[in-house]
Design an enzyme around this catalytic site. Structure first.
Site, short mmCIF file in Angstrom:
data_model
loop_
_atom_site.label_atom_id
_atom_site.label_comp_id
_atom_site.label_asym_id
_atom_site.label_seq_id
_atom_site.Cartn_x
_atom_site.Cartn_y
_atom_site.Cartn_z
NE ARG A 161 -2.65 0.52 3.49
CZ ARG A 161 -2.08 1.09 4.58
NH1 ARG A 161 -1.72 2.36 4.54
NH2 ARG A 161 -1.89 0.40 5.67
CE LYS B 1 -11.23 7.43 -19.53
NZ LYS B 1 -11.16 7.32 -18.07
#
Length: 377
Positions: free
Chosen positions: A46, A195
């Site tokens: 993390r 994207k």
């Protein structure tokens, strides 16, 4: 180092010494310590993971930032940036934004005490006029989603600095290959890595790139506390995607220029919004602040019936949300990306029942045009 080389070879800092050409996937949650007070530099995934670190170094280099932080999604990245602010703080935002950003700001951030004023950020006087004593930042998209408005980043940066505000720029549509907002004065650059950076419509990711170590430290603390980190495998996919970023962006732009010109001449198309057309209001600003125009096109048909007809008849082009992948996608903003924006606001911006958004892919341009031609017939 040239941007094309950075895309292919990535960061000079390596964590693998086997000679592997590709970055290994360190699919681990935790790391063993060598002894008390001793560490390899990695403790828990993390906080940091070698695969993700390689990706972050590459994106920071591409955007000319001090640091890049990789999140599980683009919205997770923007959510973390909003945690830099406190209840009572005010932010000036572009009035033409991705619907998810609008939803976050007005349904989550406002609940937490932030306030927002949406303005057309292509108008510098409007930005100045709406800065308040409690303003802390300006948040812009350029080109904007879906109306492709072009905001002058360098001029907005001057305004932000004069008022001691952060300038946050969503650079998703152009990617660091075509535009580097930090070079123009931005403090934080946002990306939906889903994207163009990923480029294959196969994974979700987000980035916040900082222009200073101070901002990096603040965001790293938020990042490790909130925990919306990008997984090792998804980090690997993004590294792989970035290797072809330059050639994808060039080819997709080449296709988009042809498509925009063709659409502008079609009798059933009433308006084409693409910054690469000389008739676009932001054409000269785009040439000044970016190295290309990208491959996002929005266009307005002559009727709602025609818009529906296109969506239902396309065969090669896929009727799907998202953008930036190798496949050409067509989207209906009023029902998809911007469905949560009140109808009156949506229509005032031109996001009506006739507007379609096209993410131009890597197919042969003649084939994309032929598909649109038969769908419009």
């Amino acid at each position: 180092m040239d941007i094309n080389t950075i895309c292919v070879h990535g960061s000079a800092h390596k964590t693998d010494y086997t000679g592997s050409v590709t970055v290994p996937i360190y699919q681990t949650a935790t790391f063993a310590h060598l002894g008390v007070g001793q560490s390899t530099g990695y403790d828990y995934s993390r906080l940091q993971n070698p695969t993700r670190e390689q990706l972050e170094n590459v994106v920071a280099a591409l955007e000319h930032g001090t640091d890049a932080i990789a999140f599980s999604t683009g919205m997770a990245a923007i959510s973390a940036v909003m945690e830099l602010f406190e209840a009572g703080d005010h932010i000036v935002i572009s009035d033409d934004l991705y619907g998810g950003s609008h939803r976050l700001f007005h349904h989550i951030s406002e609940k937490n005490g932030l306030t927002f004023t949406a303005v057309n950020t292509t108008d510098l006087l409007l930005i100045e006029k709406n800065i308040q004593p409690q303003s802390k930042a300006i948040f812009i998209e350029t080109p904007s989603n879906p109306m492709m408005q072009i905001t002058d980043i360098a001029e907005v940066a001057k305004i932000a600095k004069a008022h001691r505000l952060l300038l946050i720029v969503d650079n998703t549509f152009l990617s660091p290959y075509f535009q580097n907002p930090i070079d123009l004065g931005a403090d934080i650059v946002m990306h939906s890595g889903t994207k163009y950076l990923g480029g294959h419509n196969d994974t979700l990711a987000g980035f916040a790139v900082t222009a200073s170590n101070e901002l990096s430290e603040k965001l790293r603390f938020i990042f490790k506390t909130v925990g919306a980190c990008l997984s090792p495998f998804d980090s690997y996919l993004l590294i792989r995607g970035i290797k072809t970023l330059s050639i994808r962006m060039e080819r997709q732009q080449e296709n988009a220029l042809k498509l925009a010109g063709w659409l502008a001449q079609h009798p059933k198309i009433k308006a084409v919004y693409y910054a690469g057309l000389p008739t676009h209001h932001g054409y000269e600003i785009s040439k000044r602040q970016a190295r290309g125009f990208g491959s996002m096109i929005s266009f307005e048909t002559d009727s709602e019936q025609t818009a529906h007809q296109v969506l239902e008849r396309v065969k090669l082009i896929l009727f799907a949300e998202s953008l930036g992948g190798v496949e050409t996608l067509i989207t209906y903003p009023m029902l998809q990306t911007h469905a949560d924006i009140p109808a009156s606001e949506r229509e005032a911006k031109g996001i009506n029942e006739r507007l379609l958004r096209l993410s131009v892919g890597l197919e042969a341009s003649d084939d994309i045009i032929a598909d649109l031609e038969q769908a419009l017939r």
